[in-house]
Design a protein around this motif. Structure first.
Motif, PDB file in Angstrom:
ATOM      1  N   PHE A  12      35.520  45.979  41.748  1.00 32.53           N
ATOM      2  CA  PHE A  12      36.922  46.242  42.080  1.00 32.53           C
ATOM      3  C   PHE A  12      37.604  44.937  42.477  1.00 32.53           C
ATOM      4  N   SER A  13      37.614  43.995  41.555  1.00 31.63           N
ATOM      5  CA  SER A  13      38.162  42.672  41.833  1.00 31.63           C
ATOM      6  C   SER A  13      39.674  42.723  42.051  1.00 31.63           C
ATOM      7  N   PRO A  14      40.161  42.193  43.174  1.00 36.05           N
ATOM      8  CA  PRO A  14      41.613  42.184  43.391  1.00 36.05           C
ATOM      9  C   PRO A  14      42.344  41.325  42.365  1.00 36.05           C
ATOM     10  N   TRP A  15      41.661  40.341  41.773  1.00 35.88           N
ATOM     11  CA  TRP A  15      42.296  39.496  40.764  1.00 35.88           C
ATOM     12  C   TRP A  15      42.418  40.200  39.428  1.00 35.88           C
ATOM     13  N   LEU A  16      41.711  41.303  39.264  1.00 37.65           N
ATOM     14  CA  LEU A  16      41.803  42.103  38.030  1.00 37.65           C
ATOM     15  C   LEU A  16      42.444  43.455  38.325  1.00 37.65           C
ATOM     16  N   LYS A  17      43.282  43.502  39.347  1.00 36.40           N
ATOM     17  CA  LYS A  17      43.980  44.725  39.766  1.00 36.40           C
ATOM     18  C   LYS A  17      42.992  45.849  40.082  1.00 36.40           C
ATOM     19  N   PHE A  18      41.870  45.487  40.705  1.00 36.02           N
ATOM     20  CA  PHE A  18      40.829  46.419  41.149  1.00 36.02           C
ATOM     21  C   PHE A  18      40.190  47.188  40.003  1.00 36.02           C
ATOM     22  N   LYS A  19      40.152  46.571  38.822  1.00 34.79           N
ATOM     23  CA  LYS A  19      39.495  47.171  37.658  1.00 34.79           C
ATOM     24  C   LYS A  19      38.554  46.146  37.053  1.00 34.79           C
ATOM     25  N   GLY A  20      37.562  46.628  36.344  1.00 35.05           N
ATOM     26  CA  GLY A  20      36.664  45.739  35.623  1.00 35.05           C
ATOM     27  C   GLY A  20      35.793  44.920  36.536  1.00 35.05           C
ATOM     28  N   GLY A  21      35.523  43.720  36.123  1.00 37.64           N
ATOM     29  CA  GLY A  21      34.702  42.849  36.931  1.00 37.64           C
ATOM     30  C   GLY A  21      33.286  42.758  36.400  1.00 37.64           C
TER      31      GLY A  21
END
Length: 121
Positions: A12-21
């Protein structure tokens, strides 16, 4: 706790809008600290065998997530009694499986891409 937080932070990466990673990638690194070299290599072996047989990276990731609480039980319930550590590993595995729900659906419907398949244009 660090294993759980690192994995969640990458799923839940904040740099990927909490998607993917890359939750699985960071989890492998965490396993070397959590389970030691042998436990981490066993997890990698499970992943590699499933990928080699099925040619689905997602199936290998799911298999590794499924065996993680089993290995954690060995380390944290039988070797060093730490049930909280086992629960944290279980939660991490469940989150990883939940994060792969799209892959699970594609595996079930036969639409998941295998290693070596060409991308559809």
């Amino acid at each position: 706790l660090a294993f759980l937080c690192c994995t969640l932070g990458h799923i839940f990466s904040p740099w990927l809008k909490f998607k993917g990673g890359k939750g699985i990638a960071v989890a492998v690194g965490c396993l070397f600290v959590t389970f030691g070299v042998m436990g981490a290599l066993l997890e990698i072996a499970v992943f590699a065998v499933v990928v080699a047989i099925s040619r689905f990276v997602s199936a290998g990731s799911l298999a590794a997530a499924i065996v993680c609480p089993i290995f954690a039980a060995y380390y944290f319930l039988f070797q060093a009694f730490d049930p909280i550590a086992w629960v944290l590993c279980l939660v991490t595995a469940l989150v990883v499986i939940w994060a792969h729900r799209g892959n699970i659906h594609r595996l079930a419907t036969g639409t998941e891409r295998r290693i070596g398949d060409k991308a559809k244009e």
